[in-house]
Design a protein around this motif. Structure first.
Motif, mmCIF file in Angstrom:
data_model
loop_
_atom_site.group_PDB
_atom_site.id
_atom_site.type_symbol
_atom_site.label_atom_id
_atom_site.label_comp_id
_atom_site.label_asym_id
_atom_site.label_seq_id
_atom_site.Cartn_x
_atom_site.Cartn_y
_atom_site.Cartn_z
ATOM 1 N N GLN A 1 6.096 4.640 -1.523
ATOM 2 C CA GLN A 1 7.904 4.901 -0.934
ATOM 3 C C GLN A 1 8.021 6.223 0.350
ATOM 4 O OE1 GLN A 1 10.225 2.848 -0.302
ATOM 5 N NE2 GLN A 1 9.457 1.463 -2.415
ATOM 6 N N GLU A 2 7.222 7.098 -0.502
ATOM 7 C CA GLU A 2 7.615 8.571 0.059
ATOM 8 C C GLU A 2 6.705 9.041 1.215
ATOM 9 O OE1 GLU A 2 8.406 11.576 -4.143
ATOM 10 O OE2 GLU A 2 6.323 11.097 -2.710
ATOM 11 N N LEU A 3 5.215 7.827 1.076
ATOM 12 C CA LEU A 3 4.742 8.314 2.363
ATOM 13 C C LEU A 3 5.067 7.811 3.557
ATOM 14 C CD1 LEU A 3 1.572 7.210 0.626
ATOM 15 C CD2 LEU A 3 2.417 9.501 1.507
ATOM 16 N N ILE A 4 6.309 6.746 3.515
ATOM 17 C CA ILE A 4 6.735 5.904 4.294
ATOM 18 C C ILE A 4 7.935 6.887 5.509
ATOM 19 C CG2 ILE A 4 8.613 4.396 4.849
ATOM 20 C CD1 ILE A 4 7.644 2.444 2.906
ATOM 21 N N GLN A 5 8.084 7.678 4.402
ATOM 22 C CA GLN A 5 9.413 8.710 4.824
ATOM 23 C C GLN A 5 8.413 9.331 6.232
ATOM 24 O OE1 GLN A 5 10.858 11.117 1.792
ATOM 25 N NE2 GLN A 5 11.941 9.412 1.155
ATOM 26 N N HIS A 6 7.175 9.474 6.148
ATOM 27 C CA HIS A 6 6.078 10.414 7.028
ATOM 28 C C HIS A 6 5.267 9.366 7.901
ATOM 29 C CE1 HIS A 6 7.116 13.932 4.399
ATOM 30 N NE2 HIS A 6 6.950 12.980 3.723
ATOM 31 N N GLU A 7 5.940 8.240 7.440
ATOM 32 C CA GLU A 7 5.533 7.029 8.871
ATOM 33 C C GLU A 7 4.012 6.776 8.417
ATOM 34 O OE1 GLU A 7 5.406 8.143 12.469
ATOM 35 O OE2 GLU A 7 7.133 9.520 12.309
ATOM 36 N N VAL A 8 3.847 6.546 7.291
ATOM 37 C CA VAL A 8 2.394 6.238 6.591
ATOM 38 C C VAL A 8 2.720 4.816 5.649
ATOM 39 C CG1 VAL A 8 0.286 6.173 4.848
ATOM 40 C CG2 VAL A 8 0.982 8.196 6.090
ATOM 41 N N LEU A 9 1.952 3.945 6.413
ATOM 42 C CA LEU A 9 2.800 2.456 5.592
ATOM 43 C C LEU A 9 1.717 1.844 5.347
ATOM 44 C CD1 LEU A 9 6.116 0.871 6.043
ATOM 45 C CD2 LEU A 9 5.234 0.171 7.736
ATOM 46 N N ALA A 10 2.121 1.342 3.767
ATOM 47 C CA ALA A 10 1.224 1.173 2.883
ATOM 48 C C ALA A 10 0.818 -0.598 3.241
ATOM 49 C CB ALA A 10 1.551 0.688 1.666
ATOM 50 N N GLU A 11 -0.174 -1.714 3.287
ATOM 51 C CA GLU A 11 -0.419 -2.895 3.946
ATOM 52 C C GLU A 11 0.238 -3.682 2.751
ATOM 53 O OE1 GLU A 11 -4.141 -3.081 3.242
ATOM 54 O OE2 GLU A 11 -4.887 -3.310 4.741
ATOM 55 N N GLU A 12 0.922 -3.069 1.480
ATOM 56 C CA GLU A 12 1.772 -3.795 1.638
ATOM 57 C C GLU A 12 2.994 -4.419 1.896
ATOM 58 O OE1 GLU A 12 -0.026 -1.748 -0.285
ATOM 59 O OE2 GLU A 12 -0.946 -1.433 -1.887
ATOM 60 N N PHE A 13 2.894 -3.065 2.218
ATOM 61 C CA PHE A 13 4.881 -2.942 3.164
ATOM 62 C C PHE A 13 4.710 -3.555 4.428
ATOM 63 C CE2 PHE A 13 6.124 0.534 0.274
ATOM 64 C CZ PHE A 13 5.972 -0.274 -0.928
ATOM 65 N N GLY A 14 3.495 -4.052 4.845
ATOM 66 C CA GLY A 14 2.991 -4.475 5.616
ATOM 67 C C GLY A 14 2.821 -3.698 7.167
ATOM 68 N N GLY A 15 2.081 -2.409 6.393
ATOM 69 C CA GLY A 15 1.487 -0.863 7.486
ATOM 70 C C GLY A 15 -0.015 -1.221 7.870
ATOM 71 N N ASP A 16 -1.132 -0.631 7.990
ATOM 72 C CA ASP A 16 -2.227 -0.457 8.246
ATOM 73 C C ASP A 16 -2.553 0.094 7.451
ATOM 74 O OD1 ASP A 16 -1.077 1.435 9.210
ATOM 75 O OD2 ASP A 16 -2.254 1.010 11.642
ATOM 76 N N VAL A 17 -2.098 0.942 6.755
ATOM 77 C CA VAL A 17 -2.949 1.992 5.118
ATOM 78 C C VAL A 17 -3.523 1.370 4.137
ATOM 79 C CG1 VAL A 17 -3.054 4.307 4.892
ATOM 80 C CG2 VAL A 17 -1.843 4.058 7.138
ATOM 81 N N GLN A 18 -4.371 1.378 3.418
ATOM 82 C CA GLN A 18 -4.792 0.985 2.186
ATOM 83 C C GLN A 18 -4.486 2.095 1.306
ATOM 84 O OE1 GLN A 18 -8.963 -0.932 2.489
ATOM 85 N NE2 GLN A 18 -8.970 0.359 4.076
ATOM 86 N N MET A 19 -3.924 1.472 0.320
ATOM 87 C CA MET A 19 -3.561 2.789 -0.819
ATOM 88 C C MET A 19 -4.165 1.661 -2.173
ATOM 89 S SD MET A 19 0.449 3.953 0.149
ATOM 90 C CE MET A 19 0.253 4.046 0.896
ATOM 91 N N VAL A 20 -5.563 3.149 -3.049
ATOM 92 C CA VAL A 20 -5.583 2.182 -3.953
ATOM 93 C C VAL A 20 -5.357 3.319 -5.273
ATOM 94 C CG1 VAL A 20 -7.713 1.660 -4.532
ATOM 95 C CG2 VAL A 20 -8.012 1.855 -2.118
ATOM 96 N N PRO A 21 -4.846 2.466 -6.326
ATOM 97 C CA PRO A 21 -4.372 3.272 -6.967
ATOM 98 C C PRO A 21 -5.440 3.734 -8.311
ATOM 99 C CG PRO A 21 -3.175 0.873 -7.410
ATOM 100 C CD PRO A 21 -4.426 1.437 -6.572
ATOM 101 N N ILE A 22 -6.229 5.051 -8.571
ATOM 102 C CA ILE A 22 -6.900 5.524 -9.332
ATOM 103 C C ILE A 22 -7.186 6.336 -10.103
ATOM 104 C CG2 ILE A 22 -8.722 5.051 -7.028
ATOM 105 C CD1 ILE A 22 -8.504 8.470 -6.969
ATOM 106 N N SER A 23 -7.834 6.224 -11.064
ATOM 107 C CA SER A 23 -8.227 7.484 -11.854
ATOM 108 C C SER A 23 -9.134 8.192 -11.476
ATOM 109 C CB SER A 23 -7.511 7.245 -13.717
ATOM 110 O OG SER A 23 -7.634 8.375 -14.180
ATOM 111 N N ALA A 24 -9.258 9.232 -10.796
ATOM 112 C CA ALA A 24 -10.752 10.472 -11.395
ATOM 113 C C ALA A 24 -11.353 10.517 -12.282
ATOM 114 C CB ALA A 24 -10.048 11.494 -10.264
#
Ligand SMILES: Nc1nc2c(ncn2[C@@H]2O[C@H](COP(=O)(O)OP(=O)(O)OP(=O)(O)O)[C@@H](O)[C@H]2O)c(=O)[nH]1
Length: 858
Positions: free
Chosen positions: A479-502
């Motif tokens: 959600q917060e990233l949307i404010q910076h015009e980084v739109l997840a694929e799930e939200f119809g954008g083109d940025v892949q967002m992968v949940p990880i645990s380093a």
């Protein structure tokens, strides 16, 4: 021969004795009686007298004398000669033989007389000739003078006429030739006369010959010219023909001289105008060399133009061009360095088949969001383990192999490294992995990373980290990233967002898949079979291996044995190592590799390129180094405190500004320095403190100083590595002090224009303390590695902790493997004991310095 008496002579000549005696007396010879002997000389004298008496010349008589004597003395004698069996007596006429010995005796006084007469005659002749020659010379001079006057009159008339006839240029040439010849002809005539006078007894023909060269100036010259007219006419213009007869034309020899030799004869040599190629800057000594002048002359010329420069100083192109013009030469802008252009020509066009290449990834994100943890996890699990003895140190980049493909990671997380790379125009990264902690969300540096990605047009893949944590909220991050015009694929954008645990390794494979997918979209390709080129990621000096550079190959294949230019360094690839310390034979596009074999340590961000021969590699590297040095010198000029003073009075009465950046170890010192230094301002100079503060000199301090052209004063503090880079790049004046009075004194002296000697501290080496041992003799011994320059025994040192001076003293003992040594160079380990200081700690820096006395210059 019997003696001839007066009597016998009288008989011989048929003259009575008395008469002969009389005649002898008349001839001036008195004889006492007829039996006195008459010598042949006396006889000749008598004969001469008699001849004169008969009107004949004495000379003729003299000529005849020997003959008369010989012929007239003869007698008939009888000789008995053998005839057949008997003997016969024959009458023979015997001519009395003249004994030539005797005759010589007779003649000798006469020869002397003759020689004397001949000498006098020769002298008289020589005098005559000399007089004649002198007269001839004088005549000749007069004639030449007349001829010259006539020629001048003619030339003047000719000029006037030709001006009217508008044949000015050609006429002027001819006149110039004529007028140039005149003095030479007079000179020739003088030379012709002089030898005659000097060689007094010179024969007459020689004097004629000597006088001859002057002849053409007389009527004869016209004859000569007339004789050659036919040939001369071939070369005459209409204007020349029109003048025929009006003026003596030069003989062929003279014409030849007029055409070719006149410059060397009558005019000074034309100044040589040199064309000097000048690049962006040039050192005064080099410029003088190019102009074939002494360095001092160029310095003088610069001084006259109001530019103070020493022979070793570098001046910029415009100043150099001005001084070149001032000195009467021509300045041209040097085309870019030859070797460099050869290099560009050779490496510019890489031809070959393009093939897909692995993506190069940079990890960015806010502090503590897990960048290092992610890289560590990848390295630990995905990078092959190194062998013992291989390079185990951090090399700045590595690549991981996944079942779906290879990915290269730049192991330099952080914005500074990225922006530095970007500032150099090196587009290294294909994909940015933005790490955002799921429990913390978007933070300022997250936003900064997004801006970097956008500015450099690099696609993002977001790793939402720390999902193992209980308060993790990946959706909030999205959600917060949307404010910076980084739109997840799930939200119809083109940025892949992968949940990880380093920490746990969750989602790492998915992240790698996402990166590879992104790379596929980018269709990354490069030529593989070509000479390699790429960028330096990291570099260092290894004590055993020498300079080491981690490079990322961007195109082509880097092989062992290749020659390469790398920034200002060059060399041949001695060995290649991968990130696990294993030797490799080659590195293909997007693969990071450690290169051994360079001449020195290149800078991170420097380009490298493989060239065919070492010569070219060396030339390019050296030219780059020279250029870098010159640029630095130019930047330095004008930045030093003294330069500020040198510019005083050149700003129409406005006071000069001296800007300072002050950093000190404690606030008290900062305040003291700030107040006392600004109080030094006077009518001529205003001292401004741009920035001041407590702590080491940072990159931002250096940047402020660069902007304001300020001198940086470090009081018991030092500049960190990045600040030093900025300082060096901008040629800033950085001075370290440890006594407040010294700072004030130095600035005061500069401000009040006092010159003299100045004691400067020059840091000659820095060692880093790794371990501390205890020694019964020296107390604490710092097991250190020299990281810069050289550390010397018995030199003053300072111990720095966090870039702040904690102790100042003297280096007491310097050892390598139990042996005491005088100095230790960079990259070498050593043991250092400091006199009266036992508090040294691992991580401290030991700075070794020298105090040198330098003359202040303006
Ligand atoms: N629970 C949990 N902790 C993590 C995870 N990743 C990192 N951490 C912790 O977060 C802290 C910061 O991690 P770093 O990897 O040092 O973060 P960084 O972004 O590299 O930090 P800087 O280098 O200071 O910019 C460490 O204490 C890590 O143990 C994770 O996936 N889960």
């Amino acid at each position: 021969m019997s003696d001839v008496t007066v009597r016998s002579l009288a008989t011989l000549v048929g003259t009575p004795v008395d008469k002969l005696l009389e005649q002898l007396a008349e001839a001036g010879m008195s004889f006492s009686g007829p039996d006195q002997v008459v010598t042949p000389t006396e006889k000749i004298k008598l004969l001469g007298f008699l001849r004169r008496a008969h009107g004949r010349s004495e000379a003729a008589a003299a000529d005849a004398a020997p003959r008369q004597i010989t012929l007239k003395r003869r007698k008939m004698e009888e000789l008995t000669v053998p005839a057949g069996k008997g003997k016969a007596t024959v009458n023979v006429e015997v001519r009395q033989k003249r004994t030539y010995v005797k005759r010589a005796e007779i003649e000798s006084p006469q020869d002397d007389e003759r020689e004397e007469a001949q000498r006098k005659l020769a002298e008289s002749q020589a005098r005559n000739e000399a007089e004649n020659a002198a007269l001839e010379g004088a005549d000749q001079k007069r004639r030449d003078e007349l001829a010259r006057q006539r020629a001048e009159e003619e030339a003047a008339a000719e000029r006037a006429r030709q001006e009217v006839e508008e044949a000015a240029r050609r006429a002027a040439e001819e006149t110039a030739v004529a007028s140039e010849e005149r003095p030479r002809r007079a000179h020739d005539a003088d030379e012709g006369r002089a030898p005659v006078v000097r060689r007094e007894p010179a024969p007459a023909p020689r004097s004629d010959k000597a006088a001859r060269p002057a002849r053409p100036a007389r009527g004869g010259g016209r004859d000569n010219a007339g004789g050659r007219t036919g040939r001369g006419e071939l070369h005459l213009s209409d204007a020349g023909s029109a003048r025929r007869g009006a003026k003596k034309r030069p003989t062929r020899r003279e014409a030849g001289r007029g055409a070719t030799g006149s410059h060397s004869f009558s005019r000074p040599n034309a100044p040589v105008v040199r064309e000097v190629a000048i690049g962006d800057s040039i050192v005064v000594a080099d410029l003088a060399n190019k102009l074939a002048l002494k360095g001092g002359e160029v310095v003088k010329a610069l001084f006259k133009m109001g530019v103070m420069a020493t022979i070793n100083q570098s001046i910029d192109h415009d100043t150099a061009a001005l001084v070149v013009e001032e000195l009467g030469h021509t300045a041209v802008r040097a085309t870019d360095t030859d070797a460099e252009s050869t290099l560009i020509a050779l490496t510019g066009e890489i031809q070959g088949e393009v093939e897909p290449r692995p993506p190069v990834v940079t990890i960015m994100g806010h502090v503590d969001h897990g960048k290092t943890s992610l890289l560590d996890y990848l390295r630990r699990t995905k990078v092959a383990k190194g062998e013992a003895g291989g390079i185990t140190q951090h090399i700045g980049a590595y690549h991981v192999e996944t079942p779906k493909g290879v990915i290269s990671f730049l192991d330099t997380p952080g914005h500074a490294a990225f922006s530095a790379m970007r500032a150099r125009g090196a587009k290294l990264t294909d994909v940015i992995v933005l790490v955002v902690a799921a429990d913390d969300g978007v933070k300022p540096q997250t936003v900064e990373a997004i801006q970097h990605a956008r500015a450099s047009n690099v696609p993002l893949v977001v790793a939402i980290n720390k999902i193992d944590k209980s308060d993790a909220n990946p959706d909030r991050v999205r959600q917060e990233l949307i404010q910076h015009e980084v739109l997840a694929e799930e939200f119809g954008g083109d940025v892949q967002m992968v949940p990880i645990s380093a920490k746990q390794g969750t989602g790492i494979d998915e992240l790698l898949d996402a990166i590879l997918l992104q790379a596929e979209v980018l269709e990354l390709t490069a030529v593989r079979d070509a000479r390699a080129a790429g960028v330096v990621i990291e570099s260092s000096l290894d004590k055993g291996r020498g300079p080491m550079a981690t490079v990322l190959v961007q195109r082509g294949t880097l092989k062992k044995g290749d020659y390469l230019v790398c920034g200002t360094q060059y060399g041949r690839v001695r060995a290649l190592f991968d990130e696990s310390g294993q030797q490799v034979q080659e590195a293909t596009p997007s693969i990071p590799v450690v290169v051994l074999g360079l001449s020195g340590v290149p800078d991170a961000g420097d380009d490298f390129v493989v060239v065919e021969d070492e010569r070219l590699a060396k030339d390019v590297a050296q030219q780059r180094e020279a250029k870098r040095r010159e640029t630095r010198l130019v930047k330095q000029a004008g930045n030093r405190m003294e330069d500020v003073l040198a510019q005083m009075g050149q700003t129409d009465g406005q006071p000069q500004q001296l800007n300072l950046v002050i950093k000190a170890d404690v606030q008290g010192s900062v305040e003291a320095l700030r107040q006392s230094l600004t109080a030094l301002s006077n009518d001529l100079i205003t001292i401004n403190v741009i920035t001041s503060g407590v702590g080491g000199i940072t990159e931002s301090d250096a940047n402020s100083a660069a902007t304001a052209k300020a001198t940086i004063i470090g009081f018991n503090v030092r500049a960190d590595a990045s600040a030093r880079k900025v300082i060096e790049a901008n040629g800033l004046d950085l001075r370290y002090f440890s006594i407040i009075y010294d700072v004030i004194d130095q600035v005061k002296q500069v401000a009040s224009g006092l010159l003299g000697k100045e004691v400067r501290e020059e840091i000659i080496g820095v060692a880093e303390v790794r371990e501390v041992f205890r020694s019964s003799k020296f107390g604490a011994v710092a097991g250190s590695i020299v990281v810069e320059g050289v550390v010397k025994r018995h030199k003053p040192i300072r111990v720095l902790r966090d870039n702040t001076v904690v102790f100042e003293g003297e280096l007491e003992s310097l050892r390598r493997f139990k042996e005491t040594v005088d100095e230790v160079r960079a990259g070498t380990e050593c043991g250092i004991a400091v006199r009266q200081y036992n508090d040294v700690q691992p991580g401290d820096q030991i700075e070794c310095f020298e105090r040198i006395e330098v003359a202040r210059t303006l």
